[in-house]
Design a protein around this motif. Structure first.
Motif, PDB file in Angstrom:
ATOM      1  N   THR A  41       0.831  -1.205   0.000  1.00 35.01           N
ATOM      2  CA  THR A  41       0.000   0.000   0.000  1.00 35.01           C
ATOM      3  C   THR A  41       0.864   1.252   0.000  1.00 35.01           C
ATOM      4  OG1 THR A  41      -0.102   0.172   2.403  1.00 35.01           O
ATOM      5  CG2 THR A  41      -1.793  -1.154   1.357  1.00 35.01           C
ATOM      6  N   LEU A  42       0.241   2.341  -0.398  1.00 31.94           N
ATOM      7  CA  LEU A  42       0.788   3.688  -0.219  1.00 31.94           C
ATOM      8  C   LEU A  42      -0.248   4.473   0.583  1.00 31.94           C
ATOM      9  CD1 LEU A  42       2.213   4.480  -3.785  1.00 31.94           C
ATOM     10  CD2 LEU A  42       3.523   3.922  -1.726  1.00 31.94           C
ATOM     11  N   ILE A  43       0.102   4.869   1.795  1.00 32.84           N
ATOM     12  CA  ILE A  43      -0.836   5.550   2.689  1.00 32.84           C
ATOM     13  C   ILE A  43      -0.543   7.047   2.686  1.00 32.84           C
ATOM     14  CG2 ILE A  43      -1.655   5.791   5.061  1.00 32.84           C
ATOM     15  CD1 ILE A  43      -0.849   2.856   5.500  1.00 32.84           C
ATOM     16  N   THR A  44      -1.569   7.847   2.446  1.00 34.40           N
ATOM     17  CA  THR A  44      -1.469   9.305   2.508  1.00 34.40           C
ATOM     18  C   THR A  44      -2.412   9.814   3.585  1.00 34.40           C
ATOM     19  OG1 THR A  44      -0.972   9.455   0.142  1.00 34.40           O
ATOM     20  CG2 THR A  44      -1.737  11.466   1.243  1.00 34.40           C
ATOM     21  N   THR A  45      -1.885  10.556   4.547  1.00 36.37           N
ATOM     22  CA  THR A  45      -2.691  11.121   5.622  1.00 36.37           C
ATOM     23  C   THR A  45      -3.116  12.534   5.251  1.00 36.37           C
ATOM     24  OG1 THR A  45      -1.518   9.828   7.288  1.00 36.37           O
ATOM     25  CG2 THR A  45      -2.718  11.757   8.059  1.00 36.37           C
TER      26      THR A  45
END
Length: 335
Positions: A41-45
């Motif tokens: 995954t690539l998580i962006t907050t």
């Protein structure tokens, strides 16, 4: 890392969208991280808020929310994510919006009770004590969170003080404060302090205490005066936060009854949880504590230290597996 039946060609892009408050953001981030333990995954907050008067509108009736973002908010612009994980009131207009803006391609997950028809989302994961029902509602005991064995082990290693070398048994004490229905008065704070000091004296163990930003000034003064002198760790706001390290090194955990998050995080450790009474009525929160007690995780503290065991409560992983399975099924159908 466990895989899913449908293997994406690229990492799954996940947005974590909240108003940035730690207790809210950690729920959504915890779920995203649990998905990441199962698939690349690539998580962006993204931390967002609405300007007035849009912030006064019911969450499901905010027109053009992207144009009403407050100063300093993160942009909500394409390319849209594969999975949107929102938590809290501020995220709801964007959860509803991204389904439309992405032409239904983004899989939208909303934590907590959105106070909007659950059918507007792909998955809603509220605490079971909210008593929300629906075909796509996945109720949880407590809240999603970021506690994992690896995180706690690393926190113990990283903490400046060697907590594992403190005399045992070691007691992690998680103190909250004011909520909608409950609070900790000065009198109650003194009673909690006296009870914990008694446990420490009788066992020869070590008290590790952290206060919340919700802990009121009157209660805080009592804890400083009557509890802090007996503590190996007493944390308020300054220095390295020992929260995860305390959970990792503790033999027993004490939690004030006002907090769902702290009790749920404690239950992931499989260590005995002693619930400390506070002032006021718990309302629906009483249902949460009953469900936690039924699973053997916690007991109301009555002044006598008890020991017991139970399987760790892994609700975040359960939700992550369900979300990933549902997302993968949609991707497979689209192919």
């Amino acid at each position: 890392m466990r895989s899913v039946g449908f293997q994406p060609a690229e990492p799954i892009k996940i947005w974590v969208v909240t108003d940035g408050r730690a207790g809210i953001e950690n729920q959504a981030l915890g779920l995203a991280e649990a998905i990441a333990r199962r698939a690349p995954t690539l998580i962006t907050t993204k931390r967002i808020g609405l300007r007035t008067p849009w912030s006064w509108f019911p969450p499901g009736f905010v027109p053009a929310p992207r144009h009403a973002l407050s100063v300093g908010a993160d942009p909500i612009d394409p390319p849209w994510p594969d999975i949107f994980v929102g938590c809290g009131r501020a995220s709801i207009p964007f959860a509803l919006g991204v389904k439309q803006w992405s032409n239904g391609k983004t899989f939208v997950v909303q934590l907590q009770d959105p106070r909007v028809n659950p059918r507007e989302f792909d998955v809603v994961a509220p605490p079971v004590h909210d008593q929300l029902e629906g075909a796509n509602v996945l109720s949880t005991v407590g809240a999603c969170h970021r506690v994992t064995p690896d995180r706690l082990d690393q926190a113990v290693l990283d903490y400046p003080q060697s907590l594992d070398e403190l005399p045992g048994p070691r007691f992690a004490v998680l103190i909250g404060g004011k909520s909608k229905r409950q609070n900790i008065s000065a009198k109650r704070a003194r009673e909690i302090s006296d009870a914990l000091v008694k446990v420490q004296r009788e066992t020869g163990g070590s008290l590790m205490v952290t206060l919340s930003r919700r802990t009121g000034d009157a209660a805080r003064m009592q804890f400083r005066t009557y509890l802090a002198p007996h503590c190996a760790v007493f944390y308020e706001t300054e220095g390295v936060n020992p929260y995860f390290a305390m959970l990792g090194s503790a033999d027993h955990i004490f939690v004030t009854a006002d907090s769902v998050n702290m009790a749920t995080e404690a239950a992931a450790t499989a260590k005995p949880i002693h619930v400390l009474d506070v002032d006021g009525s718990g309302g629906k929160l009483d249902g949460f504590h009953r469900s936690l007690a039924r699973r053997g995780c916690s007991r109301r503290f009555t002044g006598v230290l008890e020991s017991w065991s139970y399987p760790p409560l892994l609700e975040t992983d359960r939700v992550a597996a369900a979300v990933l399975t549902a997302w993968a099924a949609r991707q497979g159908a689209a192919r």
